[in-house]
Scaffold this motif. Structure first.
Motif, PDB file in Angstrom:
ATOM      1  N   VAL A   3      15.125  57.911  25.030  1.00 30.96           N
ATOM      2  CA  VAL A   3      15.206  58.666  26.274  1.00 30.96           C
ATOM      3  C   VAL A   3      16.262  58.046  27.170  1.00 30.96           C
ATOM      4  O   VAL A   3      16.162  56.873  27.531  1.00 30.96           O
ATOM      5  CB  VAL A   3      13.857  58.703  27.013  1.00 30.96           C
ATOM      6  CG1 VAL A   3      13.989  59.491  28.314  1.00 30.96           C
ATOM      7  CG2 VAL A   3      12.775  59.323  26.134  1.00 30.96           C
ATOM      8  N   GLU A   4      17.280  58.869  27.521  1.00 29.93           N
ATOM      9  CA  GLU A   4      18.342  58.399  28.404  1.00 29.93           C
ATOM     10  C   GLU A   4      17.993  58.693  29.861  1.00 29.93           C
ATOM     11  O   GLU A   4      17.256  59.630  30.165  1.00 29.93           O
ATOM     12  CB  GLU A   4      19.673  59.103  28.084  1.00 29.93           C
ATOM     13  CG  GLU A   4      20.142  59.003  26.662  1.00 29.93           C
ATOM     14  CD  GLU A   4      19.786  60.207  25.830  1.00 29.93           C
ATOM     15  OE1 GLU A   4      20.460  60.459  24.810  1.00 29.93           O
ATOM     16  OE2 GLU A   4      18.824  60.903  26.205  1.00 29.93           O
ATOM     17  N   SER A   5      18.592  57.904  30.740  1.00 28.62           N
ATOM     18  CA  SER A   5      18.493  58.152  32.175  1.00 28.62           C
ATOM     19  C   SER A   5      19.725  57.574  32.856  1.00 28.62           C
ATOM     20  O   SER A   5      20.457  56.789  32.251  1.00 28.62           O
ATOM     21  CB  SER A   5      17.221  57.536  32.761  1.00 28.62           C
ATOM     22  OG  SER A   5      17.232  56.133  32.611  1.00 28.62           O
ATOM     23  N   GLY A   6      19.940  57.998  34.108  1.00 30.79           N
ATOM     24  CA  GLY A   6      21.024  57.417  34.890  1.00 30.79           C
ATOM     25  C   GLY A   6      22.227  58.314  35.083  1.00 30.79           C
ATOM     26  O   GLY A   6      23.172  57.940  35.784  1.00 30.79           O
ATOM     27  N   GLY A   7      22.219  59.481  34.456  1.00 29.39           N
ATOM     28  CA  GLY A   7      23.337  60.392  34.660  1.00 29.39           C
ATOM     29  C   GLY A   7      23.326  60.979  36.055  1.00 29.39           C
ATOM     30  O   GLY A   7      22.384  60.791  36.827  1.00 29.39           O
ATOM     31  N   VAL A  21      15.925  53.986  26.709  1.00 28.99           N
ATOM     32  CA  VAL A  21      14.718  53.275  26.307  1.00 28.99           C
ATOM     33  C   VAL A  21      14.292  53.777  24.937  1.00 28.99           C
ATOM     34  O   VAL A  21      14.187  54.987  24.713  1.00 28.99           O
ATOM     35  CB  VAL A  21      13.595  53.469  27.336  1.00 28.99           C
ATOM     36  CG1 VAL A  21      12.330  52.763  26.867  1.00 28.99           C
ATOM     37  CG2 VAL A  21      14.022  52.936  28.696  1.00 28.99           C
ATOM     38  N   VAL A  22      14.015  52.837  24.040  1.00 24.52           N
ATOM     39  CA  VAL A  22      13.628  53.149  22.671  1.00 24.52           C
ATOM     40  C   VAL A  22      12.170  52.794  22.460  1.00 24.52           C
ATOM     41  O   VAL A  22      11.739  51.688  22.810  1.00 24.52           O
ATOM     42  CB  VAL A  22      14.506  52.385  21.662  1.00 24.52           C
ATOM     43  CG1 VAL A  22      14.097  52.725  20.226  1.00 24.52           C
ATOM     44  CG2 VAL A  22      15.969  52.712  21.882  1.00 24.52           C
ATOM     45  N   SER A  23      11.425  53.710  21.894  1.00 24.87           N
ATOM     46  CA  SER A  23      10.026  53.443  21.584  1.00 24.87           C
ATOM     47  C   SER A  23       9.771  53.746  20.120  1.00 24.87           C
ATOM     48  O   SER A  23      10.466  54.546  19.496  1.00 24.87           O
ATOM     49  CB  SER A  23       9.106  54.288  22.471  1.00 24.87           C
ATOM     50  OG  SER A  23       9.348  55.667  22.276  1.00 24.87           O
ATOM     51  N   GLY A  24       8.757  53.069  19.577  1.00 21.63           N
ATOM     52  CA  GLY A  24       8.347  53.332  18.212  1.00 21.63           C
ATOM     53  C   GLY A  24       9.231  52.725  17.144  1.00 21.63           C
ATOM     54  O   GLY A  24       9.091  53.057  15.974  1.00 21.63           O
ATOM     55  N   ARG A  25      10.173  51.869  17.534  1.00 16.21           N
ATOM     56  CA  ARG A  25      11.064  51.231  16.559  1.00 16.21           C
ATOM     57  C   ARG A  25      11.163  49.740  16.873  1.00 16.21           C
ATOM     58  O   ARG A  25      10.889  49.303  17.985  1.00 16.21           O
ATOM     59  CB  ARG A  25      12.462  51.843  16.644  1.00 16.21           C
ATOM     60  CG  ARG A  25      12.544  53.340  16.448  1.00 16.21           C
ATOM     61  CD  ARG A  25      12.438  53.720  14.992  1.00 16.21           C
ATOM     62  NE  ARG A  25      13.520  53.233  14.190  1.00 16.21           N
ATOM     63  CZ  ARG A  25      14.683  53.870  14.026  1.00 16.21           C
ATOM     64  NH1 ARG A  25      14.893  55.013  14.641  1.00 16.21           N
ATOM     65  NH2 ARG A  25      15.614  53.360  13.249  1.00 16.21           N
ATOM     66  N   ALA A  26      11.588  48.972  15.875  1.00 13.88           N
ATOM     67  CA  ALA A  26      11.864  47.551  16.084  1.00 13.88           C
ATOM     68  C   ALA A  26      13.235  47.435  16.736  1.00 13.88           C
ATOM     69  O   ALA A  26      14.253  47.289  16.054  1.00 13.88           O
ATOM     70  CB  ALA A  26      11.822  46.818  14.759  1.00 13.88           C
TER      71      ALA A  26
END
Length: 119
Positions: A3-7, A21-26
């Motif tokens: 999920v990106e943010s900041g634009g 932000v990355v979820s569900g991964r190493a």
């Protein structure tokens, strides 16, 4: 999941900071990348960073953009300075097994965030 943010909208010469932000991964074993796509154009490489911190940039953003990663927060960051109207595009975060420069190097993508630079 990415999920990106900041634009947003910024005047030429200004700065924006994109986060992914990355979820569900190493996260700390992933290569992370940023790509962008302007209307009517193909998606193009902007920057990438390996799991070890090696960075890559396109010629058009070298010296203006900085990619980094915060493994404690599962976050990839793209700091964009000295923005130009030609930087206007949807910016996509991507994750892969390594830090490549091609879209096929990345298997997971975020939905994108709009960056608009006014002249």
């Amino acid at each position: 999941q990415l999920v990106e943010s900041g634009g947003g909208l910024v005047q030429a010469g200004g700065s924006l900071r994109l986060s992914c932000v990355v979820s569900g991964r190493a996260f700390d074993s992933l290569g992370m990348g940023w790509f962008r796509q302007a209307p009517g154009k193909e998606r193009e490489f902007v920057s990438s960073i390996s799991w070890s911190g090696t960075t890559y940039y396109s010629d058009s953003v070298t010296g203006r953009f900085t990619i980094s990663r915060d493994n404690a927060k599962n976050t990839a960051i793209l700091q964009m300075n000295s923005l130009k109207p030609e930087d206007t595009a949807v910016y996509y975060c991507a994750a892969g097994l390594r830090a490549g420069v091609r879209t096929v190097d990345f298997g997971s993508w975020g939905p994108g965030t709009q960056v608009t630079v006014s002249s």
